[in-house]
Design an enzyme around this catalytic site. Structure first.
Site, PDB file in Angstrom:
ATOM      1  N   GLU A 103      25.311 -34.100   3.174  1.00 31.63           N
ATOM      2  CA  GLU A 103      24.803 -32.883   2.562  1.00 31.63           C
ATOM      3  C   GLU A 103      23.774 -32.207   3.477  1.00 31.63           C
ATOM      4  O   GLU A 103      23.789 -30.988   3.661  1.00 31.63           O
ATOM      5  CB  GLU A 103      24.163 -33.237   1.218  1.00 31.63           C
ATOM      6  CG  GLU A 103      23.584 -32.061   0.472  1.00 31.63           C
ATOM      7  CD  GLU A 103      22.932 -32.504  -0.829  1.00 31.63           C
ATOM      8  OE1 GLU A 103      23.152 -31.823  -1.838  1.00 31.63           O
ATOM      9  OE2 GLU A 103      22.186 -33.512  -0.832  1.00 31.63           O
ATOM     10  N   SER A 115      23.080 -35.580  22.866  1.00 27.61           N
ATOM     11  CA  SER A 115      23.839 -36.806  23.057  1.00 27.61           C
ATOM     12  C   SER A 115      23.556 -37.829  21.969  1.00 27.61           C
ATOM     13  O   SER A 115      22.415 -38.006  21.551  1.00 27.61           O
ATOM     14  CB  SER A 115      23.491 -37.419  24.417  1.00 27.61           C
ATOM     15  OG  SER A 115      24.136 -38.653  24.587  1.00 27.61           O
ATOM     16  N   ARG A 144      23.914 -38.019   1.161  1.00 24.54           N
ATOM     17  CA  ARG A 144      22.786 -37.087   1.344  1.00 24.54           C
ATOM     18  C   ARG A 144      22.673 -36.650   2.804  1.00 24.54           C
ATOM     19  O   ARG A 144      22.290 -35.530   3.101  1.00 24.54           O
ATOM     20  CB  ARG A 144      21.468 -37.697   0.862  1.00 24.54           C
ATOM     21  CG  ARG A 144      21.415 -37.887  -0.633  1.00 24.54           C
ATOM     22  CD  ARG A 144      21.541 -36.537  -1.371  1.00 24.54           C
ATOM     23  NE  ARG A 144      21.647 -36.730  -2.786  1.00 24.54           N
ATOM     24  CZ  ARG A 144      22.727 -36.461  -3.519  1.00 24.54           C
ATOM     25  NH1 ARG A 144      23.813 -35.982  -2.959  1.00 24.54           N
ATOM     26  NH2 ARG A 144      22.731 -36.665  -4.808  1.00 24.54           N
TER      27      ARG A 144
END
Length: 149
Positions: free
Chosen positions: A93, A116, A90
């Site tokens: 995604e 960073s 997820r």
């Protein structure tokens, strides 16, 4: 004989289950956040000698394992390019769907550069919601502009 840092991670995870420890308790023992401590115990950060010794005692690790905790690790813990674990997928995604939006908005606000992951912090909390609890995650990373030369 321990041959790599992953073996130490497996020892830690086994002892965590056996002892019923929670990452927050481990973090409190070494004086760091639960997020950083978990990453360190999972092999993504190096611990200093004092921290490694405390972790060693908590998880009943050998001196050899404690020494491995102090070595700068090879970072990146995912076994495949596209993660197969549902929770981690997820995140993959999320970056696929919102990555270009995040990049665009960071560049609009800060200019050409990156956030960073070294000068970085993370906070994960449960957010109580009557429709179902939510996961609240805050990433904070220093902005590093690209240099012209």
């Amino acid at each position: 004989m321990i041959n790599n840092r992953d073996q130490v991670t497996q020892l830690i995870l086994s002892a965590k289950v056996l002892k019923g420890l929670r990452w927050l308790a481990v973090a409190d023992a070494i004086g760091r956040s639960k997020e950083w401590t978990t990453a360190a115990c999972l092999g993504q950060m190096a611990l200093n000698k004092e921290q490694a010794e405390v972790i060693g005692k908590l998880f009943d690790l050998s001196d050899e394992a404690v020494a491995w905790l102090q070595i700068v690790p090879y970072k990146g813990s995912l076994p495949t390019a596209v993660p197969t674990d549902p929770l981690i997928y997820r995140w993959y995604e999320l970056v696929n769907v919102y990555g270009s939006t995040i990049k665009e908005l960071i560049h609009e606000e800060f200019g050409d550069g990156i956030m960073s992951a070294i000068d970085f912090s993370m906070d994960i909390q449960r957010e109580v919601d009557p429709k179902g609890d939510r996961v609240n995650i805050v990433f904070s990373g220093k902005f590093l502009p690209y240099k012209s030369y």
